[in-house]
Structure formats: C-alpha cells, structure tokens
Design a protein around this motif. Structure first.
Motif, mmCIF file in Angstrom:
data_model
loop_
_atom_site.group_PDB
_atom_site.id
_atom_site.type_symbol
_atom_site.label_atom_id
_atom_site.label_comp_id
_atom_site.label_asym_id
_atom_site.label_seq_id
_atom_site.Cartn_x
_atom_site.Cartn_y
_atom_site.Cartn_z
ATOM 1 N N TYR A 192 3.137 2.012 -6.746
ATOM 2 C CA TYR A 192 3.141 3.010 -6.021
ATOM 3 C C TYR A 192 2.621 2.590 -4.909
ATOM 4 C CZ TYR A 192 1.505 7.841 -5.413
ATOM 5 O OH TYR A 192 1.029 9.158 -4.848
ATOM 6 N N GLY A 193 3.293 2.950 -3.623
ATOM 7 C CA GLY A 193 2.805 2.509 -2.244
ATOM 8 C C GLY A 193 2.347 3.557 -1.323
ATOM 9 N N PHE A 194 1.637 4.513 -2.016
ATOM 10 C CA PHE A 194 1.085 5.852 -1.255
ATOM 11 C C PHE A 194 -0.563 5.624 -1.362
ATOM 12 C CE2 PHE A 194 5.126 7.094 -2.351
ATOM 13 C CZ PHE A 194 5.923 7.283 -1.189
ATOM 14 N N PRO A 195 -1.230 6.575 -0.562
ATOM 15 C CA PRO A 195 -2.679 6.069 -0.649
ATOM 16 C C PRO A 195 -3.105 6.778 -2.091
ATOM 17 C CG PRO A 195 -1.901 7.344 1.352
ATOM 18 C CD PRO A 195 -0.725 7.176 0.612
ATOM 19 N N VAL A 196 -4.110 6.220 -2.495
ATOM 20 C CA VAL A 196 -4.912 6.516 -3.656
ATOM 21 C C VAL A 196 -6.491 6.796 -3.599
ATOM 22 C CG1 VAL A 196 -2.794 5.195 -5.179
ATOM 23 C CG2 VAL A 196 -4.903 3.975 -4.396
ATOM 24 N N VAL A 197 -6.928 6.904 -4.741
ATOM 25 C CA VAL A 197 -8.616 7.115 -4.639
ATOM 26 C C VAL A 197 -9.066 5.399 -5.011
ATOM 27 C CG1 VAL A 197 -10.597 7.784 -5.741
ATOM 28 C CG2 VAL A 197 -8.740 9.395 -5.397
ATOM 29 N N GLN A 224 -16.220 5.703 -2.689
ATOM 30 C CA GLN A 224 -15.253 6.487 -3.237
ATOM 31 C C GLN A 224 -14.464 7.220 -1.960
ATOM 32 O OE1 GLN A 224 -16.747 9.213 -6.201
ATOM 33 N NE2 GLN A 224 -15.071 10.222 -6.524
ATOM 34 N N ASP A 225 -13.206 6.726 -1.875
ATOM 35 C CA ASP A 225 -12.564 7.158 -0.756
ATOM 36 C C ASP A 225 -10.842 7.259 -1.263
ATOM 37 O OD1 ASP A 225 -12.210 4.585 -0.394
ATOM 38 O OD2 ASP A 225 -13.215 4.614 1.673
ATOM 39 N N THR A 226 -10.180 7.605 -0.140
ATOM 40 C CA THR A 226 -8.838 7.325 -0.140
ATOM 41 C C THR A 226 -8.457 6.387 0.513
ATOM 42 O OG1 THR A 226 -8.321 9.078 1.571
ATOM 43 C CG2 THR A 226 -8.450 9.790 -0.928
ATOM 44 N N ALA A 227 -7.575 5.605 0.186
ATOM 45 C CA ALA A 227 -7.043 4.464 1.042
ATOM 46 C C ALA A 227 -5.643 3.841 0.470
ATOM 47 C CB ALA A 227 -8.021 3.315 0.639
ATOM 48 N N HIS A 228 -5.014 3.192 1.125
ATOM 49 C CA HIS A 228 -3.646 2.469 0.684
ATOM 50 C C HIS A 228 -4.289 1.193 -0.298
ATOM 51 C CE1 HIS A 228 0.725 2.257 1.589
ATOM 52 N NE2 HIS A 228 0.568 0.867 0.763
ATOM 53 N N PRO A 229 -3.586 1.371 -1.498
ATOM 54 C CA PRO A 229 -3.712 0.292 -2.256
ATOM 55 C C PRO A 229 -3.685 -1.204 -1.567
ATOM 56 C CG PRO A 229 -1.956 1.505 -3.118
ATOM 57 C CD PRO A 229 -2.636 2.097 -1.773
ATOM 58 N N PRO A 230 -4.451 -2.151 -1.922
ATOM 59 C CA PRO A 230 -4.248 -3.654 -1.820
ATOM 60 C C PRO A 230 -2.926 -3.900 -2.324
ATOM 61 C CG PRO A 230 -6.006 -3.601 -3.075
ATOM 62 C CD PRO A 230 -5.581 -2.018 -2.719
ATOM 63 N N ALA A 231 -2.115 -5.118 -2.043
ATOM 64 C CA ALA A 231 -1.021 -5.448 -2.420
ATOM 65 C C ALA A 231 -1.019 -5.677 -4.019
ATOM 66 C CB ALA A 231 -0.528 -6.829 -1.986
ATOM 67 N N TRP A 232 -2.198 -6.389 -4.456
ATOM 68 C CA TRP A 232 -2.153 -6.665 -5.901
ATOM 69 C C TRP A 232 -2.314 -5.141 -6.692
ATOM 70 C CZ3 TRP A 232 -5.944 -4.716 -9.038
ATOM 71 C CH2 TRP A 232 -7.035 -4.315 -8.325
ATOM 72 N N ALA A 233 -2.886 -4.283 -6.316
ATOM 73 C CA ALA A 233 -2.914 -2.778 -7.169
ATOM 74 C C ALA A 233 -1.736 -2.004 -6.701
ATOM 75 C CB ALA A 233 -4.127 -2.080 -6.482
ATOM 76 N N TYR A 269 -8.540 1.769 -8.536
ATOM 77 C CA TYR A 269 -7.710 2.358 -7.776
ATOM 78 C C TYR A 269 -6.973 3.566 -8.645
ATOM 79 C CZ TYR A 269 -8.690 -1.200 -4.279
ATOM 80 O OH TYR A 269 -9.037 -1.655 -3.228
ATOM 81 N N VAL A 270 -7.036 4.624 -8.337
ATOM 82 C CA VAL A 270 -6.933 5.997 -9.096
ATOM 83 C C VAL A 270 -5.710 6.578 -8.596
ATOM 84 C CG1 VAL A 270 -7.389 7.877 -10.223
ATOM 85 C CG2 VAL A 270 -9.270 6.063 -9.790
ATOM 86 N N ARG A 271 -4.492 6.885 -9.241
ATOM 87 C CA ARG A 271 -3.287 7.505 -8.634
ATOM 88 C C ARG A 271 -3.483 8.882 -8.219
ATOM 89 N NH1 ARG A 271 2.411 5.560 -10.327
ATOM 90 N NH2 ARG A 271 3.737 6.977 -9.220
ATOM 91 N N ASN A 272 -4.428 9.743 -8.884
ATOM 92 C CA ASN A 272 -4.867 10.955 -8.614
ATOM 93 C C ASN A 272 -5.730 11.237 -7.523
ATOM 94 O OD1 ASN A 272 -5.424 13.794 -8.895
ATOM 95 N ND2 ASN A 272 -4.805 13.878 -11.063
#
Length: 240
Positions: A114-119, A99-108, A138-141
């Motif tokens: 949304y092209g910014f870091p997510v959970v 459980q961390d923050t990361a840039h989502p992979p292309a499919w997500a 992958y969670v936007r909040n």
C-alpha cells in the motif's frame, strides 16, 4: 517416579503457590537433601531441573535462590500486548509517543502492499513502571489518526471502527539496542533484545497493520504452546 522428579515437583508447587517467593533462599543443600531423605547427587539433579526451567538460580558461594518470574509474551495469542500481560496480573501502561498520518517507509509499504498515507503510531510499553517495549506501527485505516490508543489495544480499536483481524505473521530475531531506542528504554546501547516484525491481516488477506517492536529480553520471555494441530511454527535462518 524418580526421586529427583518428586523433589522438583514439590519445590515447583511451593514456588507457584508463593510459599517460596521470588528472591527467597533455599536451605543449604545438605540440609535440604536430609529433609527429603536423598543423597546430595539426587538433590542437585532436582535443583538443576528447576534451574533449567527458570525457577531457581544457583549462585556459587551464595546458595540457591528463587528467580523473579518474568511475564510472558505469548506468540499464539491474537490479543493485544496489554491484554496478555494484564491477564497475568501485571501492571501495564502505554505511552503514545507519536500518532499522525504519514507515507509509510519502504519496508512498511512493501509489507502493507500500500503506497498511500497511513497512520503512524509510536508507543512505549511500561511494565510495573519500567519501559520494556518500543513499538512502531503503521495502520492502513486513517480513521485511527484521532483515536485514543493509550488505554485500549490497537486490535480493539480497529474492531470498534469495523475492521476485523483474522491472523498475523510474526518474525522475532535477536538484536541489540541502538542509541535512540536505548534512551527510550533506559538501557545501555548494545543491550541484547528481541526484534519483532509483525503483519496483521483481515479476513480477506489484506494487510491492515505492520509493526516493528523492540522487546527487552531481561524483562519478558517469549513462549508458545505447540500441538499437532491448530498452530504452526517455523524455524528459519536469519538473512545474512
């Protein structure tokens, strides 16, 4: 009502009420047909109906047995996985693998738009102590990065942070376990599974969560209720 249906209904009631528990052997067919006062052909029609419904298993040379009833993954529900199964009387546990923050992979990123870091949330779901679902979300909040998601459903936690979910779109396809997921689920690579991809939206139509889940088909069955109104289901061919 046809005689075979009367027998099928009676046996179904006995199975549902626990009079015939999972794994129990039915009497031999000749004995059972005599007790119902029907021919072997009529009895076999009833047994076939229950086998088609997943309640019985007819094994050549051994007899007829009550099957283990698999828990159900309900497609028409907007509740969490644990809530559905606990309501069915199942013992469910969730292990948070990451459980961390990361840039989502292309499919997500494409699904979230949304092209910014997510959970990034990786969980393993256990049913009666057995791992049955591997889920990557992958969670936007970003506030959820520090939330405890081992005991509560993701939807409940989102609600606590003021995020309302209104609908979800889900695609389920057949697949097989890859090496990494097979190790997590304690199954051989190549074992048949269900592969789920789900997008959950808020009331404004904004995608707030995307999930990919691997579900053991030997442990869970997937079910939905259909009606003329209130629920839509569409069959499509998988991409080639």
């Amino acid at each position: 009502m046809p005689k075979y249906q009367v027998i099928a209904d009676d046996l179904t009631t006995k199975i549902r009420d626990g009079e015939l528990p999972p794994g129990a052997a039915l009497p031999p067919q000749r004995e059972l047909s005599a007790s119902y006062g029907v021919t072997l052909a009529t009895l076999r029609q009833a047994l076939q109906r229950l086998e088609n419904d997943g309640l019985l298993s007819q094994q050549a040379g051994r007899g007829t047995f009550v099957t283990e009833q698999r828990p159900t993954y309900l497609l028409h529900s907007m509740r969490g996985f644990e809530e559905d199964l606990r309501e069915q009387g199942q013992t469910v546990a969730t292990y948070v693998l990451n459980q961390d923050t990361a840039h989502p992979p292309a499919w997500a990123e494409t699904l979230l738009d949304y092209g910014f870091p997510v959970v990034r949330l990786e969980r393993l779901r256990l049913l009666a102590g057995r791992p049955v679902v591997h889920q990557l979300s992958y969670v936007r909040n970003l506030e959820l990065a520090g939330a405890d998601l081992s005991e509560k459903s993701l939807y409940a936690v989102l609600a606590a942070y003021g995020v309302t979910v209104s609908r979800a779109s889900e695609v389920i396809r057949p697949g097989v376990l890859d090496d990494e997921t097979a190790e997590l689920l304690h199954q051989p690579p190549g074992t048949p599974v269900f592969l789920s991809e789900r997008v959950t939206y808020d009331p404004d139509g904004v995608a707030v969560v995307v999930d990919r889940a691997t579900i053991l088909g030997t442990a869970l069955e997937i079910r939905t209720d259909r009606a003329l109104t209130g629920f839509s289901m569409q069959w499509t061919r998988p991409p080639t």
